[in-house]
Design a protein around this motif. Structure first.
Motif, short mmCIF file in Angstrom:
data_model
loop_
_atom_site.label_atom_id
_atom_site.label_comp_id
_atom_site.label_asym_id
_atom_site.label_seq_id
_atom_site.Cartn_x
_atom_site.Cartn_y
_atom_site.Cartn_z
N VAL A 39 0.84 -1.20 0.00
CA VAL A 39 0.00 0.00 0.00
C VAL A 39 0.87 1.25 0.00
O VAL A 39 1.84 1.34 0.76
CB VAL A 39 -0.93 0.03 1.24
CG1 VAL A 39 -1.75 1.32 1.27
CG2 VAL A 39 -1.83 -1.20 1.27
N VAL A 40 0.53 2.22 -0.86
CA VAL A 40 1.16 3.53 -0.80
C VAL A 40 0.24 4.44 0.00
O VAL A 40 -0.96 4.54 -0.26
CB VAL A 40 1.47 4.10 -2.20
CG1 VAL A 40 0.23 4.24 -3.06
CG2 VAL A 40 2.16 5.45 -2.07
N TYR A 41 0.81 5.08 1.01
CA TYR A 41 0.08 6.00 1.88
C TYR A 41 0.26 7.42 1.34
O TYR A 41 1.38 7.83 1.01
CB TYR A 41 0.64 5.87 3.30
CG TYR A 41 0.23 6.93 4.28
CD1 TYR A 41 -1.10 7.20 4.56
CD2 TYR A 41 1.20 7.63 4.99
CE1 TYR A 41 -1.46 8.16 5.49
CE2 TYR A 41 0.86 8.59 5.93
CZ TYR A 41 -0.48 8.85 6.17
OH TYR A 41 -0.83 9.80 7.11
N VAL A 42 -0.84 8.16 1.21
CA VAL A 42 -0.81 9.51 0.63
C VAL A 42 -1.39 10.51 1.62
O VAL A 42 -2.55 10.39 2.02
CB VAL A 42 -1.61 9.56 -0.69
CG1 VAL A 42 -1.47 10.93 -1.35
CG2 VAL A 42 -1.19 8.45 -1.64
N ASN A 43 -0.57 11.45 2.04
CA ASN A 43 -1.05 12.46 2.99
C ASN A 43 -0.22 13.73 2.79
O ASN A 43 1.01 13.68 2.80
CB ASN A 43 -0.91 11.96 4.43
CG ASN A 43 -1.63 12.84 5.44
OD1 ASN A 43 -1.89 14.02 5.18
ND2 ASN A 43 -1.96 12.29 6.59
N ILE A 47 -5.38 10.27 2.39
CA ILE A 47 -5.99 11.16 3.37
C ILE A 47 -6.37 12.47 2.68
O ILE A 47 -5.49 13.19 2.17
CB ILE A 47 -5.03 11.45 4.55
CG1 ILE A 47 -4.59 10.14 5.21
CG2 ILE A 47 -5.69 12.37 5.56
CD1 ILE A 47 -5.72 9.28 5.73
N ILE A 48 -7.66 12.76 2.65
CA ILE A 48 -8.16 14.02 2.06
C ILE A 48 -8.89 14.79 3.15
O ILE A 48 -10.02 14.43 3.52
CB ILE A 48 -9.10 13.76 0.86
CG1 ILE A 48 -8.39 12.90 -0.20
CG2 ILE A 48 -9.54 15.09 0.25
CD1 ILE A 48 -9.26 12.59 -1.41
N ARG A 49 -8.25 15.83 3.68
CA ARG A 49 -8.89 16.66 4.69
C ARG A 49 -10.10 17.38 4.09
O ARG A 49 -10.10 17.72 2.89
CB ARG A 49 -7.93 17.72 5.24
CG ARG A 49 -6.67 17.21 5.86
CD ARG A 49 -5.88 18.36 6.50
NE ARG A 49 -5.98 19.62 5.78
CZ ARG A 49 -5.17 20.02 4.81
NH1 ARG A 49 -4.16 19.26 4.43
NH2 ARG A 49 -5.35 21.19 4.23
N LEU A 52 -15.10 13.82 -5.25
CA LEU A 52 -14.57 13.05 -6.36
C LEU A 52 -15.70 12.55 -7.24
O LEU A 52 -16.79 12.24 -6.75
CB LEU A 52 -13.77 11.86 -5.81
CG LEU A 52 -12.56 12.25 -4.94
CD1 LEU A 52 -12.01 11.03 -4.24
CD2 LEU A 52 -11.49 12.92 -5.77
N PRO A 53 -15.48 12.43 -8.57
CA PRO A 53 -16.53 11.98 -9.48
C PRO A 53 -16.89 10.51 -9.24
O PRO A 53 -16.10 9.74 -8.71
CB PRO A 53 -15.91 12.18 -10.86
CG PRO A 53 -14.45 12.18 -10.63
CD PRO A 53 -14.24 12.76 -9.28
N LYS A 54 -18.08 10.13 -9.69
CA LYS A 54 -18.60 8.79 -9.45
C LYS A 54 -17.69 7.71 -10.03
O LYS A 54 -17.44 6.68 -9.39
CB LYS A 54 -20.00 8.68 -10.10
CG LYS A 54 -20.65 7.30 -9.96
CD LYS A 54 -21.01 7.01 -8.51
CE LYS A 54 -21.92 5.78 -8.39
NZ LYS A 54 -21.33 4.55 -8.92
N ILE A 106 -10.14 6.04 1.17
CA ILE A 106 -10.01 7.47 1.45
C ILE A 106 -10.54 7.75 2.84
O ILE A 106 -11.62 7.29 3.22
CB ILE A 106 -10.76 8.31 0.41
CG1 ILE A 106 -10.08 8.18 -0.96
CG2 ILE A 106 -10.81 9.78 0.82
CD1 ILE A 106 -10.75 8.94 -2.08
N ALA A 107 -9.76 8.52 3.61
CA ALA A 107 -10.16 8.92 4.96
C ALA A 107 -9.90 10.41 5.12
O ALA A 107 -9.08 11.00 4.39
CB ALA A 107 -9.40 8.12 6.02
N GLY A 108 -10.59 11.02 6.08
CA GLY A 108 -10.38 12.45 6.34
C GLY A 108 -9.16 12.74 7.18
O GLY A 108 -8.55 13.79 7.07
N TRP A 109 -8.78 11.79 8.04
CA TRP A 109 -7.59 11.94 8.88
C TRP A 109 -7.28 10.58 9.49
O TRP A 109 -8.14 9.70 9.54
CB TRP A 109 -7.77 12.99 9.96
CG TRP A 109 -6.48 13.50 10.55
CD1 TRP A 109 -6.03 13.34 11.82
CD2 TRP A 109 -5.47 14.26 9.87
NE1 TRP A 109 -4.80 13.94 11.98
CE2 TRP A 109 -4.44 14.51 10.79
CE3 TRP A 109 -5.34 14.73 8.56
CZ2 TRP A 109 -3.29 15.23 10.46
CZ3 TRP A 109 -4.20 15.44 8.22
CH2 TRP A 109 -3.18 15.69 9.16
N CYS A 110 -6.05 10.41 9.96
CA CYS A 110 -5.67 9.13 10.55
C CYS A 110 -4.55 9.34 11.56
O CYS A 110 -3.99 10.43 11.66
CB CYS A 110 -5.21 8.16 9.46
SG CYS A 110 -3.64 8.63 8.70
#
Length: 482
Positions: A296-300, A329-331, A342-344, A356-360
Motif C-alpha cells: 500500500v502507498v500512503y498519501v497524505n 488522506i483528504i482533509r 470526487l466523481p462517481k 479514502i479517509a479524512g484523517w488518521c
C-alpha cells in the motif's frame, strides 16, 4: 531513561509555547512529555483557536493533563469557532506578531510557582521578547530539520546580500532560483531553490518573508537551541550550527525516545489525546489489515497544505492508474475554495484499490506492515516519522521547509524521489509504480532501513539523542537552582 527528580513543588517549571500547527504542537508535546518524565513541571500553552479544535476532535477531557502537566491558552485575536478547521498561514503569522505578546507575558507572570524557563517554538518570535521583558531564560525548539533551520536562520543574510526578495515573478521561471548559495555553512551545494519558500517572495513586505526574518533575528539572541533531528542524519549541518550557539540539543526522533518509557505508569497518566486537530478514523487501519506487506502507498499532504481541485483529480487518477493499493488522506479543507468531491467513476475505482479517509493516526499507519511507500508533501514531521518507520517516500513539496527537506531526502539521504507539485497523472502513475515495484523503490527501501537503524542507535540509552535530552533536562534543573 532515568528520571531526574521526583514530582514536587520544587521541581523545575517549563512553559512550552508551540506554533499553532499540527506538526509543531505534536512535536513539542512529545518533548514536553519526555521532560515531564524526568521530573519537570510543564505548562503547555496553545492559542484559544487551537485549544478548541483539540477539544472538538478529542473530547472535553482530552487536555485534562496530569500532576505536574497542565494546558493553558492565550488569545490570538482570530476566530474561536472550533468548526472552522483552517486559518490561513499569513493570517496566523500576522495575528501572532500583533496580538500575542501581551497575553503571553501576562500568563507567564501570573504563575504562582516560578517559571524556570520558556521553551518556545522557533517560529514564535514574540516569546523571546516576552522572556526578555520578564527576565526569564528562554530556549528555542526548532521542530524542523537542521538543514531547514539553517535555511531559515540565514534569511537576514540573504536580504543583506540582495538575493531576496526576487525582482519580480519572472525570477521564478528564468533560472534565477538556480543561483548557487553554497557559502552557507553546512549547506554546501545548495541553490536558492533548495531553501525554504520565503525565498520566492517578490516584495520585502511579504508576510512569510517578514515572519521568517523576524524568527531568524530572535534565534540570534538565543543561547540554547533544540532541533528535532539526530546527529548521524545531518552531521555536517549540525557541526556548522554548534559553533553558533553555546548549547545545541539534537533530540530526534522523539517518538522513539518516548517508546522506551511508554509502559511506565507515569507516562500512562499523560496519555491525553492531544496530538490531533482532526478526529482520527480507525477504519483505515482495518482496511490496511486486509492487505499484503509493503503493498500500500500512503498519501497524505499534512495538516495545512492545500491544492486545487484539478491537482487533486490529477493525483487521484495517477494513483488509480498505477494499479497499486493506496490509502489517501483528504482533509475536508484540502481543496482551495471548493469541496473535495470526487466523481462517481473514480469512486468505483476506489472500491477496488483505494481507501479514502479524512484523517488518521499517521505513525500507526506508517508502522503498519502493509504500507510500503509514502507520497508526502515533505513536512519534517512526516519525513522523520517515515524514516523512523523504514518507509521510502515520494516527495511533492509545496512551501515552507518542504523544498529543503525534499532536496535532502532525494540527494543526500537517498530515501525519496521527487515529483513536482504541478501534479500530472502520468507522472504520478509512473513514480508510484516505481516506488512500489521498481528497482529505484527497492534501493530506497534498503536505504531507509539503514536510516531507521541509525535512528534506533541515536535513541538508545547511550545514543546521541538520548544523551542530548539528558543534557537538556540537567540544564533545566541547574537553571531552577539559580
Amino acid at each position: 531513561m532515568e528520571t531526574l527528580v521526583t514530582t514536587n513543588e520544587n521541581n523545575p517549571h517549563v512553559v512550552f509555547i508551540p506554533f499553532p500547527a499540527q506538526s509543531h504542537i505534536k512535536c513539542m508535546l512529545k518533548l514536553a512529555k519526555l521532560l515531564h518524565h524526568k521530573g519537570v513541571h510543564i505548562t503547555f500553552v496553545n492559542t484559544e483557536f487551537t485549544h478548541n479544535r483539540f477539544i472538538n476532535s478529542g473530547g472535553p477531557h482530552c487536555l485534562d493533563g496530569a500532576p505536574g502537566f497542565k494546558f493553558e491558552t492565550i488569545p490570538d485575536g482570530l476566530t474561536t469557532d472550533p468548526d472552522q478547521t483552517t486559518q490561513e498561514l499569513n493570517e496566523i503569522r500576522e495575528a501572532l506578531l500583533t496580538n500575542c505578546l501581551g497575553p503571553f507575558v501576562e500568563l507567564v507572570a501570573s504563575h504562582e510557582t516560578s517559571v524556570t524557563c520558556i521553551i518556545s517554538d522557533g517560529f514564535m518570535p514574540f516569546a523571546t521578547y516576552a522572556a526578555e521583558k520578564l527576565g526569564v531564560p528562554i530556549m528555542q525548539f526548532w521542530t524542523v530539520a537542521a538543514c531547514a533551520f539553517m535555511g531559515f536562520y540565514i534569511a537576514p543574510d540573504l536580504l543583506e546580500k540582495k538575493l531576496i526578495p526576487l525582482q519580480d515573478e519572472t525570477c521564478l521561471t528564468n533560472g534565477y532560483l538556480n543561483t548557487s548559495i553554497d557559502w552557507i555553512p553546512g549547506l554546501e551545494g545548495f541553490n536558492l531553490k533548495d531553501l525554504p519558500s520565503y525565498t520566492r517572495a517578490t516584495d520585502v513586505n511579504n508576510t512569510s518573508l517578514k515572519y521568517c526574518v523576524e524568527s531568524a533575528k530572535t534565534a540570534r539572541k538565543i543561547s540554547h537551541i533544540i532541533i528535532h533531528t539526530f546527529d548521524a542524519l545531518e552531521s555536517n549541518v549540525i557541526k556548522a550550527i554548534e559553533p553558533m550557539f553555546p548549547n545545541v540539543y539534537t533530540v530526534g526522533p522523539l517518538q522513539l525516545l518516548l517508546n522506551q518509557i511508554e509502559n511506565e505508569e507515569e507516562t500512562k497518566k499523560l496519555d491525553f489525546n492531544g496530538y490531533s486537530l482532526w478526529k482520527e478514523e480507525s477504519e483505515c487501519i482495518k482496511w490496511l489489515n486486509s492487505k499484503e506487506p509493503n503493498s500500500v502507498v500512503y498519501v497524505n499532504f499534512g495538516s495545512i497544505t492545500m491544492m486545487s481541485l484539478e491537482q487533486l483529480m490529477e493525483l487521484g487518477w495517477g494513483l488509480a492508474n498505477s494499479n497499486q493499493y493506496f490509502l489517501w488522506i483528504i482533509r475536508p479543507d484540502m481543496v482551495i475554495g471548493e469541496s473535495a468531491i470526487l466523481p462517481k467513476e473514480f469512486e468505483d475505482i476506489i472500491k477496488k484499490r483505494g481507501f479514502i479517509a479524512g484523517w488518521c493516526s499517521q505513525e500507526e499507519v506508517l508502522n503498519h506492515p502493509s504500507v510500503g511507500g509514502f507520497l508526502t508533501h515533505c513536512g519534517w514531521g512526516s519525513i522523520i516519522e517515515s524514516l523512523a518507520a523504514g518507509v521510502p517516500m515520494i516527495c511533492c513539496p509545496f512551501y515552507g521547509d518542504q523544498p529543503t527537506n525534499c532536496r535532502q531526502m532525494c540527494k543526500e539521504w537517498e530515501a525519496g524521489m521527487e515529483i513536482g507539485n504541478e501534479v500530472k497523472r502520468n507522472e504520478v502513475e509512473r513514480v508510484v509504480a516505481e516506488l512500489m515495484v521498481g528497482d529505484k523503490g527497492s534501493q530506497m527501501r534498503n536505504k531507509v532501513k539503514e536510516w531507521k537503524k541509525r535512528m534506533e542507535i541515536a535513541t538508545s540509552p547511550d545514543g546521541s539523542s538520548s544523551l542530548s535530552v539528558e543534557k537538556l533536562a540537567n540544564e533545566i534543573s541547574m537553571l531552577s537552582r539559580k
